[in-house]
Structure formats: C-alpha cells, structure tokens
Design an enzyme around this catalytic site. Structure first.
Site: not given
Ligand code: CTP
Length: 405
Positions: A206-209
């Site tokens: 995933g990512n930090r958005s």
C-alpha cells in the site's frame, strides 16, 4: 475570528454542540444564537458552557448593547446549523423577528447555511426558491447529506456532519467569499486514497495516501453544485462527503474499472488517488507462513496507468470533451527538483491540469493542510498557497471551471 453559530429548531440541533466545540478548540470566539424553538432541543446552558458566552434568542435582552445590530456587524462568519425550512424562509424574506434573523440582516461577512429537514420539505418548491434566494443574496447554502432522518425514513435532508460543516466554514474564512455554484449540472468523478495490492489474505502493498485531499476535492465540487462520484481506495475513518456518491474499491485494477465506468458521460475526472504502479504477480490464497516455503522476494508486474488511459481514450474520441486533472506527489532528486519532475510528468501524462505536491516528512500525506503548484497543459503555472485541503481543492476547481466544455 468572531464566529456566530445560529441554531434552528430541528432535532439536528444537538450536532451544533460539536460544531461550537470545533470552533472554540481552534481558537475562535463563538457566539451561539439559537431560535426559540432550538431551545426545545438543546438547553441554553449547554450553548453557554460550550461557547463561554451568553446566549439569548430575542432582541430585548441587553438592549443598551444593541446586540441585534452589533453581533452581525462584528462577525467574521455566520454559520447556521441546522438551518430549518422555516428559518431559511424567514432569512430569505428578510424577516428580523428574533436575534438570529436580525443578525443575518446586519452581517456583511460570509454566511453558511447547513440545512436539515425532511426530504419532502427540502424538495418543496417553496424551500427550493428560498435556497435560490439565499444564494442570490451571497450566502452559501450547503447541499444536505442523504441518509437516516429523524424517523425510519431516509433521503436528502440530513444535516452534514459537524466535521464537514467546519471544513466548509473554514474554507469560507480562507476564501473570504461565498462558494460559487459554477458546477451545477456538471458530472465530476474524483478518485481518492491509496490502492492496496494483496499479497495474501492478510497482507498487501500500500502507500501513505489518506484520501483527505481527494475527499476535499469531492466535497467542494459537490458544494459547488456538481453531481460527484467519488471512487475511494483506502480512506479509513473519513466521513463520506454530503451529497456525493461513494464507490469503494481496493486494488488499482478495481479503481481503473470504476473510473472507466463512471467517466463515460462525465465532464471532468480528477485523479487524486495514489494508484499503485505495481502489484504482486502471485496472490497467495492462504496466509504466507514462516518455515519451509518462505519467499525471499516478491515478483511484481505493472498496473495500467488509469490517467494515461483516460487521456488516450479522449484522443481516440471516446470521452468527448472530458477535462482531466492529475496529481503528482514528488520529492525531487539528483535529476531535478519537484517542479522539473512535475513538468515532465504533465507532458508525459497529457492531462489538462496537474496538481503538484512536494511530499516528505509531515507534508501532503495524512495531514490536514496542503500546498503546491498547479500546472496547466497550456503552460500556465500557479502556486497554491498553504491552507486547508478544501482551499486547495477550491483553487483547483477555480482553474477547472473554464476548461469544461
Ligand atoms: N495514476 C494512475 N494510474 C496509475 C498510477 C498513477 O492513474 N497506475 C495517476 C494518479 O492518480 C495521479 C497521477 O497518475 O493523478 C500521477 O501519479 P504518480 O504516481 O505521481 O505518477 P507516475 O506516473 O506513477 O510517476 P512516478 O514515476 O513518479 O511514480
């Protein structure tokens, strides 16, 4: 700032307490003015304790202070929550039969109405006309949320959540101006949040958005009159914006399918989502365990670029005059700074506008404020001042309006 919170006589009056709290916690001076019938729902003492200021409903208390004139004149913002059908009718016709309506007549600052009533009342031609009048007078009347009303019935007419009213109120303070209704009749698709690419049933890449910027885009577009579909990836804990259709997805592939489906016939697509560029080739059906078959690497394959796909489809004549907005989160590196990378990305992606955020510790991701630059395909470059994500959204929509066919 001096904020007047006007409270109408509806069951949603209890939510005004959270709103008052938000304003006082953020350092504002708050004066609560309920209508007489609002006090049937929430006691005067509650509003006095929360605001730290006296509460009165009529014009004959404290007469030497001339409160019916002075409170409105001195206000930096008036927020009416909940705005009932009756209160809006009185405000629209310029009545001044209590302290709140007198204050509305003397206020020259931005005024925000957050309506709450049954669907039938909201849709009645009398209310529709009153809302139009209030907007013509320069007030911002929010679109109500849809959902459970007082009884078992559901539909548009629910008071937007206090967080949302607070976000809009803060935006009006930042803009020092009413929200234009320039997107009425427009269909806008917004993607938000990060996608998640599963490795096994419990793990993902995933990512930090956080989705906050995309949600703010959707919220402000809807409050400017657009019919908005929000394609949301991972956005844990975010309240769905009022009057917005939300479609939840997980992976980049699902996001691509949803964006394609909803962009047919839309006027604009705003890709604020952080879409994963790669996904694992193999997704284990069962949880990957330590032991005999431990993997030591993850093989990845590329996801399609949704934004580039939209631009291509438009070139092929499939999407009419769809306006396309991309986002770029850049850090800058030895090959160039943030803007150099962003200009190259705009040229590569071929969208009409590119919103550029510099990312890094405490910047852009997960936080409530943002800033950046807005690059246009026509070569224009505008810096986006630091402010709430709603303010940044509003500036982007200011630039998008003229690009709509
Ligand atoms: N985007 C997309 N589909 C992808 C990846 C990105 O639609 N598979 C969109 C994002 O929603 C955003 C824009 O493209 O609007 C820019 O995303 P970004 O990840 O910064 O761009 P990339 O092309 O992936 O470039 P980079 O090499 O910097 O990762």
């Amino acid at each position: 700032m001096r904020i007047v919170v006007g409270v109408g006589g509806g069951i949603a009056a209890y939510k005004a307490c959270s709103l008052v709290r938000k304003f006082t916690e953020t350092g504002h001076h708050v004066r609560v003015i309920p209508t007489e019938s609002a006090l049937q729902f929430v006691g005067k003492a509650t509003f006095e304790a929360l605001s730290g200021n006296p509460v009165q409903t009529g014009v004959f208390a404290d007469v030497p202070e001339v409160p019916h004139v002075r409170i409105g004149q001195e206000a930096d913002l008036v927020v009416i929550a909940p705005a009932t059908a009756d209160l809006m009718a009185r405000a629209a016709s310029g009545r001044a039969d209590d302290l709140l309506t007198a204050t509305l007549l003397t206020a020259r600052c931005p005024v925000l109405f957050a309506p709450a009533m049954h669907t039938e009342m909201w849709e009645h031609p009398a209310t529709v006309a009153n809302v139009a009048t209030l907007r013509a007078h320069g007030s911002t009347v929010m679109e109500p949320a849809s959902g459970r009303l007082t009884g078992a019935d559901t539909g548009p007419g629910r008071l937007p959540e206090p967080e949302e009213i607070f976000a809009l109120a803060s935006l009006l303070l930042e803009r020092a101006d009413a929200l234009p209704r320039d997107l009425e009749g427009r269909r806008v698709v917004v993607s938000a949040g990060g996608t998640r690419e599963p490795l096994d049933p419990v793990r993902f890449l995933g990512n930090r958005s956080s989705g906050k910027q995309g949600y703010a885009m959707a919220r402000v577009a809807a409050q400017r009159g657009a019919q908005v579909t929000l394609i949301a990836g991972n956005t844990i804990g975010l309240e769905p914006p009022a009057a917005v259709e939300v479609v939840h997805v997980t992976t980049a592939e699902q996001m691509g399918t949803a964006v394609d489906k909803h962009s047919a016939g839309a006027d604009a697509v705003i890709m604020a989502a952080a879409v994963a560029d790669f996904r694992p080739v193999n997704v284990a059906a069962a949880k990957i365990k330590k032991g005999a078959h431990e993997p030591n690497s993850i093989e990845l394959t590329k996801n399609r670029d949704i934004l580039a796909g939209l631009v291509q489809a438009r070139r092929d004549g499939q999407l009419g005059g769809l306006a396309i907005v991309g986002f770029a989160a850049e850090t800058g590196d030895e090959h160039g700074d943030v803007l150099t990378h962003a200009r190259a990305k705009l040229a590569r992606k071929g969208c009409d506008l590119l919103v550029v955020n510099a990312v890094g510790e405490g910047k852009a991701f997960e936080v409530d404020n943002n800033d950046g630059w807005l690059l246009g395909a026509d070569g224009t470059e505008q810096s986006l001042d630091h402010g709430s994500k709603a303010l940044l959204a509003s500036r982007v929509l200011d630039a998008l309006g003229p690009l709509l066919r």
